[in-house]
Design a protein around this motif. Structure first.
Motif, PDB file in Angstrom:
ATOM      1  N   GLU A 110       0.829  -1.205   0.000  1.00  0.00           N
ATOM      2  CA  GLU A 110       0.000   0.000   0.000  1.00  0.00           C
ATOM      3  C   GLU A 110       0.868   1.262   0.000  1.00  0.00           C
ATOM      4  O   GLU A 110       0.436   2.320  -0.468  1.00  0.00           O
ATOM      5  CB  GLU A 110      -0.931   0.006   1.205  1.00  0.00           C
ATOM      6  N   LYS A 111       2.085   1.143   0.521  1.00  0.00           N
ATOM      7  CA  LYS A 111       2.978   2.295   0.569  1.00  0.00           C
ATOM      8  C   LYS A 111       3.474   2.707  -0.809  1.00  0.00           C
ATOM      9  O   LYS A 111       4.073   3.769  -0.969  1.00  0.00           O
ATOM     10  CB  LYS A 111       4.172   1.994   1.483  1.00  0.00           C
ATOM     11  N   TRP A 112       3.256   1.876  -1.818  1.00  0.00           N
ATOM     12  CA  TRP A 112       3.664   2.221  -3.181  1.00  0.00           C
ATOM     13  C   TRP A 112       2.821   3.345  -3.758  1.00  0.00           C
ATOM     14  O   TRP A 112       3.207   3.973  -4.733  1.00  0.00           O
ATOM     15  CB  TRP A 112       3.561   0.998  -4.093  1.00  0.00           C
ATOM     16  N   GLY A 113       1.636   3.568  -3.209  1.00  0.00           N
ATOM     17  CA  GLY A 113       0.752   4.578  -3.760  1.00  0.00           C
ATOM     18  C   GLY A 113       0.109   4.155  -5.067  1.00  0.00           C
ATOM     19  O   GLY A 113      -0.222   4.999  -5.900  1.00  0.00           O
ATOM     20  N   GLN A 114      -0.073   2.858  -5.233  1.00  0.00           N
ATOM     21  CA  GLN A 114      -0.717   2.303  -6.433  1.00  0.00           C
ATOM     22  C   GLN A 114      -1.978   1.549  -6.014  1.00  0.00           C
ATOM     23  O   GLN A 114      -2.114   1.147  -4.859  1.00  0.00           O
ATOM     24  CB  GLN A 114       0.229   1.362  -7.182  1.00  0.00           C
ATOM     25  N   LEU A 115      -2.887   1.362  -6.957  1.00  0.00           N
ATOM     26  CA  LEU A 115      -4.101   0.586  -6.697  1.00  0.00           C
ATOM     27  C   LEU A 115      -4.090  -0.601  -7.652  1.00  0.00           C
ATOM     28  O   LEU A 115      -4.586  -0.519  -8.775  1.00  0.00           O
ATOM     29  CB  LEU A 115      -5.340   1.455  -6.912  1.00  0.00           C
ATOM     30  N   ILE A 116      -3.509  -1.697  -7.184  1.00  0.00           N
ATOM     31  CA  ILE A 116      -3.287  -2.861  -8.046  1.00  0.00           C
ATOM     32  C   ILE A 116      -4.203  -4.018  -7.667  1.00  0.00           C
ATOM     33  O   ILE A 116      -4.736  -4.714  -8.518  1.00  0.00           O
ATOM     34  CB  ILE A 116      -1.806  -3.312  -7.967  1.00  0.00           C
ATOM     35  N   GLY A 117      -4.388  -4.236  -6.388  1.00  0.00           N
ATOM     36  CA  GLY A 117      -5.230  -5.330  -5.936  1.00  0.00           C
ATOM     37  C   GLY A 117      -4.423  -6.389  -5.219  1.00  0.00           C
ATOM     38  O   GLY A 117      -3.382  -6.839  -5.714  1.00  0.00           O
TER      39      GLY A 117
END
Length: 347
Positions: free
Chosen positions: A305-312
């Motif tokens: 979640e710390k990546w700042g992406q919404l991947i799943g």
């Protein structure tokens, strides 16, 4: 004959489009709190556009290809016929619903700075390409950055607090109107994405970037190595504390009295050695038998979640098992749920 449903639909002057069922639920609650639920309809294009093929989603063949890919790249037990039918129908039904919205109603598309919602925005505009009435779009990431510049920037609608959504609803006006040139540019970008053939997308430097399916693997490995080091450090500190406590207990122990009682069986030197060995093995049994380097799979996925992406989460877990199959990682525990097994980098 007019029905209550017909009258209610005629009262609705706004259509809000979001990109998950959870976000749609938040929107409905926020609309209710400011007294605008009756005049608004809320739709959810419930997919995950940061992954999977995008080719020809307006046709059954394209939707089937996408679903097959999603099932092949997931570790969740979602392969039932009903899931397939519901998912395909959801995309198809949303296309029909959006295209059937009367020109008299205002469409507002909510999105933020992540590949999923940005791709979803472009897909929705592509579906609405024949619509004459202007469309409103609200980027909540940009709104939050200007509204509360000293707070961390949100990268997904789901990170917004309810009061923030209410404030946006009350202040939304013509500044959110999508200009014609920008609208056509975004429609063209959808066509490029759909025809490009990629299956994993990230949001980087203000744009959608298509990357190879394994491009996140190195980041995952670094996360695991970092968590391994943290766990080993914690265990070393715990062992140090236990050792210090044992030494203190040994000092306080009246070794002489114990040795006197053991005199009939052995001499003093043998008795002292036996006591010290007993204390040593007691200390050894407190944690040395554990697999020190393994870290929970759920913790690894949570760290992404710390990546700042919404991947799943499902795709991230799929990549973990790919790395396990490739011999890069090894696991301990029971597969099937992230809280039941742990992973580590293979030595």
């Amino acid at each position: 004959m007019r029905t209550r449903q017909t009258e209610w639909e005629e009262q609705q002057t706004y259509v809000h489009l979001l990109f998950s069922m959870s976000d749609a639920g938040t929107m409905k609650v926020s609309l209710s709190k400011i007294g605008k639920r009756a005049e608004s309809r809320v739709y959810a294009l419930n997919d995950l556009f940061s992954q999977g093929p995008l080719w020809n989603l307006e046709e059954e063949a394209g939707r089937r290809q996408r679903m097959e890919w999603m099932l092949d790249h997931s570790v969740e037990p979602v392969c039932s016929h009903s899931y397939r039918s519901n998912h395909e129908g959801q995309i198809e039904s949303m296309i029909d619903l959006l295209q059937s919205v009367p020109e008299s109603k205002h469409i507002i598309i909510w999105h933020s700075d992540n590949a999923h919602e940005q791709v979803g925005l472009r897909f929705a505009l592509h579906v609405l390409r024949e619509r004459k009435t202007p469309v409103h779009t609200i980027n909540v990431s940009q709104y939050e950055a200007s509204y509360e510049p000293f707070l961390p920037k949100v990268y997904a609608f789901g990170q917004l607090k309810s009061e923030d959504v209410q404030g946006l609803l009350e202040s939304a006006g013509d500044e959110f109107l999508l200009q014609e040139g920008e609208r056509r540019r975004l429609e063209a970008e959808w066509k490029e994405l759909a025809e490009g053939g990629g299956t994993l997308r990230l949001w980087e430097d203000g744009r959608i970037v298509t990357v190879p399916e394994d491009s996140l693997d190195e980041r995952l490995i670094r996360i695991i190595e970092h968590l391994e080091a943290e766990k080993e450090q914690e265990q070393q500190e715990q062992e140090q504390q236990e050792q210090e406590q044992q030494e203190q207990d040994l000092e306080e122990l009246d070794v002489k009295s114990l040795l006197d009682k053991m005199q009939e069986e052995d001499d003093m030197a043998q008795g002292e050695n036996r006591v010290r060995r007993g204390l040593f093995f007691i200390g050894m049994s407190s944690g040395h038998g554990q697999n020190k380097a393994f870290v929970r799979a759920g913790r690894v996925v949570q760290e992404t979640e710390k990546w700042g992406q919404l991947i799943g989460y499902s795709y991230i877990e799929y990549r973990l098992w790919t790395l396990i199959s490739d011999g890069v990682l090894e696991f301990s525990g029971l597969p099937g749920a992230m809280y039941r097994y742990s992973v580590r980098v293979k030595k």
